[in-house]
Design a protein around this motif. Structure first.
Motif, mmCIF file in Angstrom:
data_model
loop_
_atom_site.group_PDB
_atom_site.id
_atom_site.type_symbol
_atom_site.label_atom_id
_atom_site.label_comp_id
_atom_site.label_asym_id
_atom_site.label_seq_id
_atom_site.Cartn_x
_atom_site.Cartn_y
_atom_site.Cartn_z
ATOM 1 N N GLY A 66 0.731 -1.216 -0.105
ATOM 2 C CA GLY A 66 -0.054 0.073 -0.134
ATOM 3 C C GLY A 66 0.733 1.402 0.176
ATOM 4 N N ALA B 258 6.393 0.654 -6.143
ATOM 5 C CA ALA B 258 5.215 0.533 -5.622
ATOM 6 C C ALA B 258 4.903 -0.887 -4.859
ATOM 7 N N GLU C 218 2.616 -3.742 -2.856
ATOM 8 C CA GLU C 218 1.611 -4.568 -3.495
ATOM 9 C C GLU C 218 0.087 -3.792 -3.040
ATOM 10 N N GLY C 219 -0.637 -3.569 -4.042
ATOM 11 C CA GLY C 219 -1.882 -2.725 -3.579
ATOM 12 C C GLY C 219 -1.921 -1.450 -3.557
ATOM 13 N N ALA C 220 -0.711 -0.826 -3.989
ATOM 14 C CA ALA C 220 -0.652 0.635 -3.974
ATOM 15 C C ALA C 220 -1.509 1.412 -5.062
ATOM 16 N N GLY C 221 -1.681 0.788 -6.250
ATOM 17 C CA GLY C 221 -2.556 1.340 -7.167
ATOM 18 C C GLY C 221 -1.781 2.602 -8.185
ATOM 19 N N PHE C 222 -0.456 2.525 -7.902
ATOM 20 C CA PHE C 222 0.017 3.485 -8.660
ATOM 21 C C PHE C 222 1.263 2.901 -9.376
ATOM 22 N N ALA C 223 1.374 2.930 -10.804
ATOM 23 C CA ALA C 223 2.602 2.035 -11.459
ATOM 24 C C ALA C 223 3.837 3.173 -11.480
ATOM 25 N N THR D 104 4.811 6.817 -12.778
ATOM 26 C CA THR D 104 3.492 7.994 -12.749
ATOM 27 C C THR D 104 3.968 9.172 -11.910
ATOM 28 N N ASP E 54 2.540 6.186 2.133
ATOM 29 C CA ASP E 54 1.206 5.662 1.859
ATOM 30 C C ASP E 54 0.658 5.892 0.314
ATOM 31 N N ALA E 55 0.287 5.088 -0.412
ATOM 32 C CA ALA E 55 -0.483 5.499 -1.619
ATOM 33 C C ALA E 55 -1.741 6.377 -1.375
ATOM 34 N N SER E 56 -2.298 6.275 -0.389
ATOM 35 C CA SER E 56 -3.419 7.196 -0.099
ATOM 36 C C SER E 56 -2.952 8.723 0.325
#
Length: 298
Positions: free
Chosen positions: A28, A72, A74-79, A82, A104-106
């Protein structure tokens, strides 16, 4: 990688640029190669020892940043690859005044497309704080708001966001700042130190950290929001007193990025410094009178 840290509290002379292992993102999380990172008053407060203790013998500096995801979890959502802006929240051994930062990716959002990375790096901390302060005030279109420190980075974003929401804005700032704050959307200007007090507003956002004197600008039963936790004045005349403490919020930051790209928000850069000249940047910040943010370039 290089990172700006302090190992003792004090003036700009305690700042060090050290070599430290490249951090790895966990689930994340993302690691961002920093292209630019703003210098904020909170960094000086960290350096002076007003906010947080040392972490494992040192404390990193830097809150908002712009750069490119280069790893990134696991589950971060940003490749990787980016372009993003984000907020490195709270105390840590290293933060965004560095070659890389892990968050955190959030806490990140896709970068704006209409400004360069230097300007993009000035958005997250101050725009998020302004937006979250206005959330606390919960004003409606047509209500009145007085903003102290309206020419600063935080105050300027607050003027623009409040104006967009249909709120009548009175800007309190330095005598030479009238043209600036009116260009941001202020309806009324009050020079700092004016002998005639403005009409009492429904609410005050005290971006200048005036404290108790700012309560005089609020009507009975109105609202006051400060920007330093633990430093808000005691309530009087049934005024609701609260303090905004910024929270990382990538979704909200993405909305602010869209407003920047739409021309609703304006970023301001007062100057840039190489990361290795961070002490010079802190010295300039301490001199005062900076309109916009100083930005470090790794």
């Amino acid at each position: 990688m290089r990172a700006v840290v302090i190992k003792s509290f004090g003036g700009p002379e305690v700042l060090e640029v050290v070599e430290t292992p490249l951090p790895e993102p966990g689930p994340g999380q993302v690691r961002v190669k920093v292209a630019a990172a703003a210098l904020n008053p909170v960094d000086a407060a960290f350096r002076d020892g007003y906010i947080a203790p040392l972490t494992d013998g040192q404390l990193g500096l830097g809150w908002d940043f712009a750069g490119t995801v280069d790893a990134a979890g696991e589950g971060a959502g940003f490749a990787p690859g980016t372009a993003v802006v984000g907020l490195s929240y709270g105390p840590a051994a290293t933060k965004s005044h560095a070659d890389h930062v892990v968050v955190d990716a959030s806490a990140v959002a896709p970068a704006p497309t209409t400004v360069d990375t230097v300007h993009a790096a000035t958005l997250a901390l101050n725009a998020l704080t302004a937006a979250q302060a206005l959330d606390l005030l919960a004003l409606s279109p047509g209500d009145s708001l007085l903003i102290t420190g309206a020419a600063g980075a935080l105050g300027g974003f607050a003027v623009q966001l409040a104006h967009r929401a249909g709120i009548t804005v009175t800007a309190l700032a330095g005598p030479d700042d009238e043209q600036l704050v009116r260009s941001l959307g202020a309806d009324t200007f009050v020079p700092r130190g004016a002998t005639v007090a403005p009409a009492a507003a429904d609410a005050v956002l005290d971006a200048a950290v005036m404290g108790e004197p700012a309560l005089a600008y609020v009507r009975d039963g109105g609202a006051h929001v400060g920007v330093i936790p633990g430093a808000s004045p005691a309530p009087v005349r049934s005024v609701r007193v609260e303090t905004v403490e910024v929270s990382p919020d990538g979704a909200r930051l993405a909305e602010l990025v869209k407003l920047l790209d739409a021309g609703v928000l304006t970023t301001r850069v007062a100057g840039t410094y190489p990361l290795g000249e961070v002490a010079k940047a802190h010295t300039r910040l301490a001199e005062g009178g900076v309109r916009g943010r100083l930005v470090l370039i790794p």
